[in-house]
Design an enzyme around this catalytic site. Structure first.
Site, mmCIF file in Angstrom:
data_model
loop_
_atom_site.group_PDB
_atom_site.id
_atom_site.type_symbol
_atom_site.label_atom_id
_atom_site.label_comp_id
_atom_site.label_asym_id
_atom_site.label_seq_id
_atom_site.Cartn_x
_atom_site.Cartn_y
_atom_site.Cartn_z
ATOM 1 N N GLU A 50 40.145 22.261 65.870
ATOM 2 C CA GLU A 50 40.929 21.753 66.866
ATOM 3 C C GLU A 50 40.759 22.219 68.191
ATOM 4 O OE1 GLU A 50 44.567 20.441 67.554
ATOM 5 O OE2 GLU A 50 44.835 19.426 69.266
ATOM 6 N N GLU A 181 43.981 12.792 73.945
ATOM 7 C CA GLU A 181 43.559 13.382 72.486
ATOM 8 C C GLU A 181 42.129 12.353 72.335
ATOM 9 O OE1 GLU A 181 45.128 15.107 70.311
ATOM 10 O OE2 GLU A 181 47.233 14.738 71.137
HETATM 11 ZN ZN LIG Z 1 46.436 19.691 70.373
#
Ligand SMILES: [Zn+2]
Length: 216
Positions: A50, A181
């Site tokens: 990520e 997100e």
């Molecule tokens: Zn994160």
């Protein structure tokens, strides 16, 4: 547009996992709470992290906004450091006088079929910037990603929007702030998009266009 300041906050950092003591120390997270300084973030099943994703998308967004004359401030300078802590990230946004603060993340849900993006914002608001301005920024990002063809989350929030009281960076922000997100790194279909440069450019294009739309 020219001369406006936008803070881009790439989630996590490449050095976090090797420095647990530093990133696990408690820092103020707003609403009287404390939280870990930062976390390692998630990864795809194939190991694409990520932190690498958020850094790459953020650099692409910076380039697109800078081309419009917008001054972009990043909360970290590379993908090899540690932190900064969530309270420091919020302070960078506050001190820059940013017209918008956008944090970039991707999720890691192992729930079967869980996929799609969502936008978090602080709620209930703790100051004026966290009220209508933050909600409008979150809505602009939601609309922009949807227009670009990204699906809203099947498992968090409603119609791609997620009001949150537990995210330190959002709680501590005194500027309009939202957290994207982008998708679920543990979902195979979405992981393929998140892992590809073309996919990341699509996210960056949509996020940059949404910010420009919000700044009006
Ligand atoms: Zn994160």
């Amino acid at each position: 547009m020219a001369g406006k300041v936008v803070v881009i906050d790439p989630g996590h950092n490449g050095g976090n996992s090797a420095n647990p003591a530093e990133i696990n120390k408690k820092v103020p997270a707003g609403r009287g709470q404390t939280k870990a300084c930062n976390t390692t973030g998630t990864a795809t099943n194939a190991g694409y992290t990520e932190h690498a994703f958020t850094w790459d998308v953020s650099v692409r967004v910076r380039e697109l906004l800078a081309a419009k004359g917008i001054k972009v401030v990043m909360t970290r300078d590379d993908d090899t450091g540690v932190g900064p802590c969530v309270d420091k990230r919020a302070a960078i946004g506050n001190q820059s006088g940013a017209a918008a603060v956008v944090s970039i993340h991707a999720d890691g849900s192992t729930s079967p079929g869980a996929h799609g993006f969502h936008i978090a914002y602080s709620a209930p608001p703790l100051n004026a910037a966290q009220g209508e301005p933050a909600k409008n920024l979150a809505t602009a990002l939601r609309d922009g990603l949807r227009t670009a063809g990204f699906a809203t989350s099947t498992y968090i929030g409603t119609n791609g929007l997620s009001p949150r009281a537990d995210l330190g960076g959002l709680n501590l922000s005194e500027r309009p702030a939202a957290l994207v997100e982008c998708g679920n790194m543990r979902n195979a279909d979405e992981a393929a998009v998140l892992s590809s440069p073309q996919g990341r450019q699509r996210y960056a294009d949509a996020i940059a266009a949404s910010i420009v739309e919000y700044l009006g």
